[in-house]
Design a protein around this motif. Structure first.
Motif, PDB file in Angstrom:
ATOM      1  N   ALA A  43       0.892  -1.197  -0.010  1.00 33.99           N
ATOM      2  CA  ALA A  43      -0.051   0.071   0.049  1.00 33.99           C
ATOM      3  C   ALA A  43       0.672   1.119  -0.089  1.00 33.99           C
ATOM      4  CB  ALA A  43      -0.931  -0.182   1.154  1.00 33.99           C
ATOM      5  N   GLY A  44       0.285   2.290  -0.424  1.00 37.01           N
ATOM      6  CA  GLY A  44       1.010   3.619  -0.455  1.00 37.01           C
ATOM      7  C   GLY A  44       0.132   4.969  -0.123  1.00 37.01           C
ATOM      8  N   TYR A  45       0.598   5.848  -0.036  1.00 35.92           N
ATOM      9  CA  TYR A  45       0.074   7.042   0.318  1.00 35.92           C
ATOM     10  C   TYR A  45       0.074   8.149  -0.761  1.00 35.92           C
ATOM     11  CZ  TYR A  45      -0.211   5.133   5.017  1.00 35.92           C
ATOM     12  OH  TYR A  45      -0.552   4.432   5.893  1.00 35.92           O
ATOM     13  N   VAL A  46      -1.113   8.829  -0.802  1.00 35.34           N
ATOM     14  CA  VAL A  46      -1.065  10.028  -1.666  1.00 35.34           C
ATOM     15  C   VAL A  46      -0.773  11.322  -0.999  1.00 35.34           C
ATOM     16  CG1 VAL A  46      -2.573  11.277  -3.593  1.00 35.34           C
ATOM     17  CG2 VAL A  46      -2.284   8.703  -3.225  1.00 35.34           C
ATOM     18  N   PHE A  47       0.177  12.291  -1.024  1.00 33.16           N
ATOM     19  CA  PHE A  47      -0.092  13.617  -0.428  1.00 33.16           C
ATOM     20  C   PHE A  47      -0.518  14.461  -1.364  1.00 33.16           C
ATOM     21  CE2 PHE A  47       3.564  12.737   2.868  1.00 33.16           C
ATOM     22  CZ  PHE A  47       3.222  11.475   3.208  1.00 33.16           C
ATOM     23  N   GLY A  48      -1.207  15.592  -0.961  1.00 32.33           N
ATOM     24  CA  GLY A  48      -1.870  16.508  -1.657  1.00 32.33           C
ATOM     25  C   GLY A  48      -2.152  17.789  -1.132  1.00 32.33           C
ATOM     26  N   ALA A  49      -2.122  18.795  -1.926  1.00 35.03           N
ATOM     27  CA  ALA A  49      -2.250  20.410  -1.686  1.00 35.03           C
ATOM     28  C   ALA A  49      -3.336  20.828  -2.641  1.00 35.03           C
ATOM     29  CB  ALA A  49      -0.924  20.746  -1.939  1.00 35.03           C
ATOM     30  N   ARG A  51      -5.200  24.213  -3.508  1.00 37.67           N
ATOM     31  CA  ARG A  51      -5.540  26.061  -3.540  1.00 37.67           C
ATOM     32  C   ARG A  51      -7.034  25.992  -3.452  1.00 37.67           C
ATOM     33  NH1 ARG A  51      -1.557  28.331  -7.382  1.00 37.67           N
ATOM     34  NH2 ARG A  51       0.316  27.475  -6.311  1.00 37.67           N
ATOM     35  N   ALA A  52      -7.671  26.440  -2.707  1.00 40.56           N
ATOM     36  CA  ALA A  52      -9.221  26.552  -2.622  1.00 40.56           C
ATOM     37  C   ALA A  52      -9.567  27.538  -3.345  1.00 40.56           C
ATOM     38  CB  ALA A  52      -9.763  26.271  -1.196  1.00 40.56           C
ATOM     39  N   ALA A  53      -8.884  28.671  -3.394  1.00 38.38           N
ATOM     40  CA  ALA A  53      -9.420  29.794  -4.119  1.00 38.38           C
ATOM     41  C   ALA A  53      -9.418  29.673  -5.743  1.00 38.38           C
ATOM     42  CB  ALA A  53      -8.735  31.116  -3.493  1.00 38.38           C
ATOM     43  N   THR A  54      -8.470  28.925  -6.070  1.00 40.50           N
ATOM     44  CA  THR A  54      -8.485  28.795  -7.529  1.00 40.50           C
ATOM     45  C   THR A  54      -8.728  27.531  -7.972  1.00 40.50           C
ATOM     46  OG1 THR A  54      -5.842  28.167  -7.260  1.00 40.50           O
ATOM     47  CG2 THR A  54      -6.639  30.370  -7.813  1.00 40.50           C
ATOM     48  N   GLY A  55      -8.560  26.474  -7.089  1.00 36.09           N
ATOM     49  CA  GLY A  55      -9.077  24.986  -7.561  1.00 36.09           C
ATOM     50  C   GLY A  55      -7.609  24.262  -7.812  1.00 36.09           C
ATOM     51  N   ASP A  56      -6.454  24.812  -7.862  1.00 36.20           N
ATOM     52  CA  ASP A  56      -5.317  24.154  -8.357  1.00 36.20           C
ATOM     53  C   ASP A  56      -5.105  23.085  -7.310  1.00 36.20           C
ATOM     54  OD1 ASP A  56      -4.715  25.910 -10.560  1.00 36.20           O
ATOM     55  OD2 ASP A  56      -3.637  27.401  -9.124  1.00 36.20           O
ATOM     56  N   ALA A  57      -4.450  22.058  -7.863  1.00 38.73           N
ATOM     57  CA  ALA A  57      -4.237  20.678  -7.015  1.00 38.73           C
ATOM     58  C   ALA A  57      -2.866  20.446  -7.286  1.00 38.73           C
ATOM     59  CB  ALA A  57      -5.253  19.686  -7.169  1.00 38.73           C
ATOM     60  N   PHE A  58      -2.228  19.715  -6.600  1.00 41.89           N
ATOM     61  CA  PHE A  58      -0.976  19.110  -6.358  1.00 41.89           C
ATOM     62  C   PHE A  58      -0.933  18.056  -5.866  1.00 41.89           C
ATOM     63  CE2 PHE A  58       3.464  18.589  -4.999  1.00 41.89           C
ATOM     64  CZ  PHE A  58       4.211  18.514  -6.372  1.00 41.89           C
ATOM     65  N   THR A  59      -0.343  16.552  -6.472  1.00 40.62           N
ATOM     66  CA  THR A  59      -0.369  15.463  -5.472  1.00 40.62           C
ATOM     67  C   THR A  59       1.112  14.850  -5.842  1.00 40.62           C
ATOM     68  OG1 THR A  59      -1.520  14.334  -7.414  1.00 40.62           O
ATOM     69  CG2 THR A  59      -2.877  14.956  -5.710  1.00 40.62           C
ATOM     70  N   ALA A  60       1.284  13.979  -4.690  1.00 34.11           N
ATOM     71  CA  ALA A  60       2.702  13.243  -4.926  1.00 34.11           C
ATOM     72  C   ALA A  60       2.433  11.755  -4.283  1.00 34.11           C
ATOM     73  CB  ALA A  60       3.852  13.996  -4.557  1.00 34.11           C
ATOM     74  N   THR A  61       2.797  10.741  -4.812  1.00 28.80           N
ATOM     75  CA  THR A  61       2.614   9.560  -4.115  1.00 28.80           C
ATOM     76  C   THR A  61       3.755   9.093  -3.561  1.00 28.80           C
ATOM     77  OG1 THR A  61       3.076   8.570  -6.253  1.00 28.80           O
ATOM     78  CG2 THR A  61       0.812   8.882  -5.876  1.00 28.80           C
ATOM     79  N   GLY A 142     -14.159   2.390  -9.618  1.00 24.53           N
ATOM     80  CA  GLY A 142     -14.584   1.446 -10.705  1.00 24.53           C
ATOM     81  C   GLY A 142     -13.614   0.815 -11.534  1.00 24.53           C
ATOM     82  N   ARG A 143     -12.323   0.732 -10.910  1.00 19.91           N
ATOM     83  CA  ARG A 143     -11.065   0.319 -11.557  1.00 19.91           C
ATOM     84  C   ARG A 143     -10.516  -1.079 -10.685  1.00 19.91           C
ATOM     85  NH1 ARG A 143      -7.493   4.671 -13.393  1.00 19.91           N
ATOM     86  NH2 ARG A 143      -6.519   2.959 -14.449  1.00 19.91           N
ATOM     87  N   ARG A 144      -9.688  -1.467 -11.323  1.00 15.70           N
ATOM     88  CA  ARG A 144      -8.833  -2.715 -10.758  1.00 15.70           C
ATOM     89  C   ARG A 144      -7.417  -2.427 -11.052  1.00 15.70           C
ATOM     90  NH1 ARG A 144     -10.105  -8.036  -9.290  1.00 15.70           N
ATOM     91  NH2 ARG A 144      -8.198  -9.410  -9.118  1.00 15.70           N
ATOM     92  N   PHE A 145      -6.655  -2.331  -9.782  1.00 10.02           N
ATOM     93  CA  PHE A 145      -5.169  -2.361 -10.136  1.00 10.02           C
ATOM     94  C   PHE A 145      -4.383  -3.419  -9.491  1.00 10.02           C
ATOM     95  CE2 PHE A 145      -7.336   1.927  -9.159  1.00 10.02           C
ATOM     96  CZ  PHE A 145      -6.767   2.840 -10.311  1.00 10.02           C
ATOM     97  N   ASP A 146      -3.625  -3.846 -10.273  1.00 12.21           N
ATOM     98  CA  ASP A 146      -2.570  -4.870  -9.899  1.00 12.21           C
ATOM     99  C   ASP A 146      -1.214  -4.583  -9.038  1.00 12.21           C
ATOM    100  OD1 ASP A 146      -4.605  -7.017 -10.442  1.00 12.21           O
ATOM    101  OD2 ASP A 146      -3.929  -6.533 -12.681  1.00 12.21           O
ATOM    102  N   ALA A 147      -0.963  -3.269  -9.336  1.00  9.91           N
ATOM    103  CA  ALA A 147       0.385  -2.558  -8.897  1.00  9.91           C
ATOM    104  C   ALA A 147       0.230  -1.370  -8.261  1.00  9.91           C
ATOM    105  CB  ALA A 147       1.449  -3.013  -9.946  1.00  9.91           C
ATOM    106  N   TRP A 148       0.998  -0.922  -7.385  1.00  5.77           N
ATOM    107  CA  TRP A 148       1.066   0.243  -6.856  1.00  5.77           C
ATOM    108  C   TRP A 148       1.451   1.333  -7.920  1.00  5.77           C
ATOM    109  CZ3 TRP A 148      -0.738   3.780  -3.595  1.00  5.77           C
ATOM    110  CH2 TRP A 148      -0.005   4.890  -3.381  1.00  5.77           C
ATOM    111  N   ALA A 149       2.237   1.027  -9.127  1.00  5.75           N
ATOM    112  CA  ALA A 149       2.407   1.751  -9.938  1.00  5.75           C
ATOM    113  C   ALA A 149       1.398   2.492 -10.836  1.00  5.75           C
ATOM    114  CB  ALA A 149       3.634   1.312 -11.018  1.00  5.75           C
ATOM    115  N   GLU A 150       0.312   1.470 -11.041  1.00  4.24           N
ATOM    116  CA  GLU A 150      -0.877   1.610 -11.730  1.00  4.24           C
ATOM    117  C   GLU A 150      -1.669   2.738 -10.932  1.00  4.24           C
ATOM    118  OE1 GLU A 150      -2.979  -1.763 -12.366  1.00  4.24           O
ATOM    119  OE2 GLU A 150      -1.235  -2.647 -13.699  1.00  4.24           O
ATOM    120  N   ILE A 151      -1.697   2.579  -9.643  1.00  3.17           N
ATOM    121  CA  ILE A 151      -2.390   3.681  -8.800  1.00  3.17           C
ATOM    122  C   ILE A 151      -1.840   5.004  -9.011  1.00  3.17           C
ATOM    123  CG2 ILE A 151      -3.112   4.329  -6.412  1.00  3.17           C
ATOM    124  CD1 ILE A 151      -3.330   1.487  -5.688  1.00  3.17           C
ATOM    125  N   GLU A 152      -0.278   5.134  -9.068  1.00  4.35           N
ATOM    126  CA  GLU A 152       0.362   6.227  -9.037  1.00  4.35           C
ATOM    127  C   GLU A 152       0.156   6.963 -10.154  1.00  4.35           C
ATOM    128  OE1 GLU A 152       4.467   5.721  -6.647  1.00  4.35           O
ATOM    129  OE2 GLU A 152       4.487   4.804  -8.678  1.00  4.35           O
TER     130      GLU A 152
END
Length: 194
Positions: A43-49, A51-61, A142-152
């Motif tokens: 398993a892994g984690y998704v870190f995210g940021a 910016r609510a005022a503009t809607g910009d998003a940034f994620t890193a796994t 609705g998707r099936r993942f076999d590896a963490w790389a697919e989730i990333e």
């Protein structure tokens, strides 16, 4: 203001989706999903940021939720934020990795950052929490993942899709079932005159 948090742990498995089942006569079918047995990857984690005022998003796994990964995420986030921004208010929860010694040492190196810790048991105050639901819907549902790389890869593509179609993220619930007001003269209040 930037809302920061992590979504996880996420594992490579099947994520249930919704499928419309049309009733066939008096006996309707039930929606079924194939049972997902066993673990296939770490398993892994998704870190995210967000910016609510503009809607910009940034994620890193990341494969773990450690202080070193959190500092690495903050360093990536520092590069993502426009250098012209003088003050960065980062809203975070009270997780121990968010207030570790390395994070406290991150502040003198980056003086424009100020961490705002939300009160305990008040996760709803952080706007990134409802945004995680949107990201899960875009990336995992609705998707099936076999590896963490697919989730990333799915998270990266979902974040890019969100940023292409971004809009300001508003706190609160939409009111869907409000009766429309009729234009015209207001009703006279029911008061007794003396």
């Amino acid at each position: 203001m930037i809302c920061l948090d992590e979504m996880g742990p996420q594992a490579s498995k099947s994520y249930p989706g919704r499928r419309l089942v049309r009733p066939a006569g008096p006996k309707a079918e039930r929606a079924t999903q194939e049972i997902d047995y066993g673990r296939r990857d770490v398993a892994g984690y998704v870190f995210g940021a967000l910016r609510a005022a503009t809607g910009d998003a940034f994620t890193a796994t990341y494969t773990g939720r450690t202080t070193a990964n959190w500092i690495d995420f903050l360093a990536q986030l520092e590069g993502w934020i426009d250098p012209a921004v003088e003050r960065v208010y980062a809203v975070v929860d009270n997780l121990n990795t968010h207030s570790a010694m390395d994070v406290l040492l991150f502040n003198p190196a980056h003086p424009r950052w100020e961490f705002v810790f939300q009160p305990k048991y008040a996760a709803y105050l952080n706007l990134i929490e409802p945004w995680w639901k949107v990201l899960r819907s875009l990336a995992l549902k609705g998707r099936r993942f076999d590896a963490w790389a697919e989730i990333e890869d799915a998270v990266t593509r979902a974040t890019a899709y969100w940023n292409a179609h971004k809009h300001p993220f508003v706190w609160g619930r939409r009111r869907r079932h409000r009766t429309p007001r009729r234009p015209g003269i207001a009703a006279v209040p029911n008061v007794a005159l003396i």
